[in-house]
Design an enzyme around this catalytic site. Structure first.
Site, PDB file in Angstrom:
ATOM      1  N   GLU A 139       0.858  -1.177   0.000  1.00 41.22           N
ATOM      2  CA  GLU A 139       0.000   0.000   0.000  1.00 41.22           C
ATOM      3  C   GLU A 139       0.894   1.227   0.000  1.00 41.22           C
ATOM      4  OE1 GLU A 139      -3.788   2.046   2.303  1.00 41.22           O
ATOM      5  OE2 GLU A 139      -2.764   0.365   3.241  1.00 41.22           O
TER       6      GLU A 139
ATOM      7  N   CYS B  51      -6.634   1.225   2.666  1.00 37.91           N
ATOM      8  CA  CYS B  51      -7.563   2.347   2.588  1.00 37.91           C
ATOM      9  C   CYS B  51      -7.354   3.187   1.340  1.00 37.91           C
ATOM     10  CB  CYS B  51      -7.431   3.197   3.848  1.00 37.91           C
ATOM     11  SG  CYS B  51      -8.027   2.366   5.344  1.00 37.91           S
TER      12      CYS B  51
ATOM     13  N   ASN C 166     -12.223  -3.154   0.871  1.00 35.69           N
ATOM     14  CA  ASN C 166     -11.173  -3.211   1.883  1.00 35.69           C
ATOM     15  C   ASN C 166     -11.683  -2.626   3.188  1.00 35.69           C
ATOM     16  OD1 ASN C 166      -8.246  -3.092   2.975  1.00 35.69           O
ATOM     17  ND2 ASN C 166      -8.984  -0.992   3.173  1.00 35.69           N
ATOM     18  N   GLU C 167     -11.859  -3.465   4.163  1.00 37.13           N
ATOM     19  CA  GLU C 167     -12.174  -3.011   5.530  1.00 37.13           C
ATOM     20  C   GLU C 167     -13.418  -2.138   5.627  1.00 37.13           C
ATOM     21  OE1 GLU C 167      -9.210  -1.113   7.871  1.00 37.13           O
ATOM     22  OE2 GLU C 167      -7.876  -2.832   7.895  1.00 37.13           O
TER      23      GLU C 167
END
Length: 660
Positions: free
Chosen positions: A42, A257, A389-390
């Site tokens: 990331e 994120c 994602n999350e």
């Protein structure tokens, strides 16, 4: 009170390749995933620009913006240069850019250049850039410069391109380490390219672009790359090699994120289609972690890096729901998650379908041609695709995830979809419970769990022992780490990974996170690899990850190791056979401050001829840093038997590679 620290001893046994084919797995084992250890990249803590991406110029396209950070603008990281008392000014412009996705460029108004005063040979008017806190040059190394330029006044310009190091003291001019002059002609954008060779080493060099002719000149997409990059594909060699040495089986990217844009809504959501064309056509966006993403590293570079390392690519796409942390949502009583209207979800679903075509389609297909035009006519062979994602597991998320999931699985049943269990995804968390309920209702093949915990969690929790064996959905532990970077934390993670291997029929993939952090720009701590402009340092956790990456296999055996004390919950063991590589790995963990011993019986795997022993050891509070790296593996040749006892030293990891 007696301190309880962790010691991990890993023994890796290699079954010699006396036969041409794979070795046969003896009875008593459990078939497990052979892709347990991967990496998660990331762009956090300046991991890409100024990091893994080898580009040396910062903001070379003049796209920095106050929307990304207060005080930023097109001229951020640039300064005006007026050697020899030249005169002029610079002006950001957007009229008639190279491409709409790259609207900003810089206009140089040159009012007085070389004809007024020659300052020790340093004349002209222009701009300079120090890169990311200084440009590192190596004597004799070649550097590729490129830029788009044009003359709005129609007059040709003589332009000097210089790599310099600062002068020593007041009144002393900079020293040119590489220097050349080109002619910029015509009123239309043209790309100019040349190669420069550095005369000396420099840790804080600067780049200068100076017009020696009065008038107006436009500049955009200024770039300086070392020619010596990882496999020639534009990545910084030492950082890329550190990842290669982990022996990862897959790479998850681009986040995290970063995928769904973080805290600003949808305008800075990462959309893969704007990252795969020519660099001057890529749309640059704000990074979730508070800086800028140039997209010099886009989907093409990620896929290419996966191919270079023999990793399975695992791209993660947004699914029409942004981060619940929007505008401080993490601290609000109600989450701040936004969702795209269902009337717009065809676009999000089509992005997923088009990505599969781009990665796997023939060069004659619409998106396969985009890949081929970028230099890769053969398909990349995409196997996995992550959706989300999350995200908080809300009804809005579930509706949009299912919409994309149904369309992708109907069109491409061969693609393995990876879903998300939400933030803080371990038992007892509401999103975790709802995420698993939702995923199993759809039979999502793999669900991504994330958790960052103190070392006590990894020392004591063994949650996967109780996961249902009849559930179709498998686990991807996509983000995890102990919350410190000492040896004891790395060993705690190693102990936990032994438990993961024991449950390799339930857990199919893992990746430590975050992967990189640049010195002085940390958004998160700890990280696996820290670096500055000249070198990385590898953490204790890095070496534990490396050992597990080097000891992957497809069969687990749980009855080959016996400890001298069976009631010690800080002792663990794992025996893994890699049938294709004909290797056997025995890992032993001592989670106490006192030494232990273990009896090992490998007789079912055949006779032993030779062995190599690798040891990582130190004090539990030891940690590596830029000034010292006390924790490193040491390797030697040893002799072993099929049946033997070994001492398990405190605070150590040992790996034996044995040929049969």
């Amino acid at each position: 009170m007696l301190k309880r620290f962790l010691s991990l001893s890993v023994i890796a046994v290699s079954v010699g390749a006396l036969a041409a084919g794979p070795v046969r797995a003896p009875k008593g084992g459990t078939q497990i995933s052979d892709e347990l250890i991967g990496i998660f990249f990331e762009d956090i803590s300046s991991s890409a620009d100024g990091g893994l991406c080898a580009e040396l110029i910062q903001n070379g396209s003049f796209e920095y913006s106050p929307a990304e950070r207060d005080g930023w603008g097109a001229g951020t990281a640039w300064r005006t240069e007026r050697p020899g008392h030249s005169l002029g000014y610079i002006e950001p412009k957007q009229q008639d850019p190279i491409h709409p996705n790259n609207p900003n460029y810089m206009r140089l108004h040159i009012e007085r250049a070389k004809e007024f005063y020659d300052y020790n040979g340093w004349t002209g008017f222009g701009i300079s850039n120090n890169g990311y806190d200084g440009i590192v040059l190596k004597a004799g190394e070649k550097y590729d410069f490129s830029a788009f330029m044009r003359n709005p006044d129609g007059m040709d310009k003589q332009v000097r391109i210089v790599l310099t190091k600062p002068g020593q003291g007041w009144g002393r001019p900079a020293t040119a380490l590489a220097d050349t002059t080109i002619t910029v002609s015509g009123k239309d954008w043209k790309k100019y390219e040349l190669t420069m060779t550095a005369k000396e080493d420099a840790a804080n060099a600067s780049f200068q672009l100076l017009s020696l002719t009065v008038g107006e000149m436009d500049v955009d997409m200024v770039s300086l790359f070392p020619q010596d990059t990882f496999k020639g594909h534009g990545l910084r060699k030492d950082l890329a090699q550190a990842l290669a040495d982990l022996n990862p089986k897959f790479m998850r990217f681009p986040g995290g994120c970063v995928v769904h844009g973080g805290g600003d809504g949808f305008w800075d959501t990462y959309r893969w289609k704007t990252t795969v064309g020519p660099r001057e056509q890529r749309r640059q966006i704000k990074n979730t972690w508070g800086y800028h993403q140039s997209m010099e590293m886009g989907y093409f570079e990620y896929f290419q890096f996966c191919e270079d390392l023999g990793m399975e690519p695992l791209p993660i796409l947004p699914c029409g729901v942004n981060c619940q942390g929007t505008n401080g949502g993490w601290n609000m009583r109600t989450q701040a998650q936004d969702a795209a209207p269902m009337s717009e979800m065809d676009e999000w679903a089509q992005d997923a379908l088009d990505l599969i075509e781009w990665a796997n389609g023939p060069a004659t297909s619409k998106w396969g041609k985009v890949r081929a035009d970028a230099g890769h006519p053969e398909p990349f062979g995409l196997k996995y695709l992550g959706l989300g994602n999350e995200e908080k597991i809300t009804p809005e998320f579930e509706e949009r995830f299912k919409y994309i999931y149904d369309k992708v699985t109907a069109a491409h049943p061969e693609i393995i979809i990876v879903g998300t269990a939400g933030p803080g995804s371990h038992p007892g968390n509401g999103d975790y419970e709802e995420g698993w309920k939702f995923a199993t209702s759809l039979n999502v093949p793999i669900l991504d769990e994330h958790y960052y915990e103190p070392r006590t969690y990894f020392l004591n929790q063994r949650q996967y022992d109780s996961y249902p064996r009849d559930r179709q959905t498998k686990v991807y532990l996509g983000e995890y780490a102990s919350k410190d970077r000492k040896l004891i934390d790395a060993l705690a993670e190693g102990l936990y990974l032994l438990h993961v291997e024991r449950n390799g029929d339930v857990v199919c993939m893992t990746s430590y996170a975050p992967l990189f952090a640049k010195k002085g720009t940390n958004n998160w701590n700890p990280d696996l690899i820290y670096f500055d402009n000249e070198r990385p340092y590898l953490t204790c956790s890095y070496y534990v990850q490396q050992m597990f990456g080097q000891s992957s296999g497809d069969w687990f055996y749980g009855d080959c190791v016996r400890f001298d004390r069976s009631d010690d919950n800080l002792l663990g063991q794992s025996v893994v056979l890699n049938t294709k590589a004909r290797k056997l790995f025995v890992k032993i963990c001592n989670a106490g401050e006192n030494a232990a011993s273990a009896d090992i019986d490998l007789s079912r795997f055949g006779g032993i001829k030779s062995a190599e022993k690798t040891v990582i050891a130190g004090n539990p509070d030891d940690e590596n840093n830029f000034d010292a790296q006390p924790i490193k593996p040491v390797t030697e040749s040893v002799r072993m038997k099929s049946r033997m006892s070994v001492d398990v030293a405190p605070y150590s990891i040992t790996m034996y590679t044995i040929s049969l």
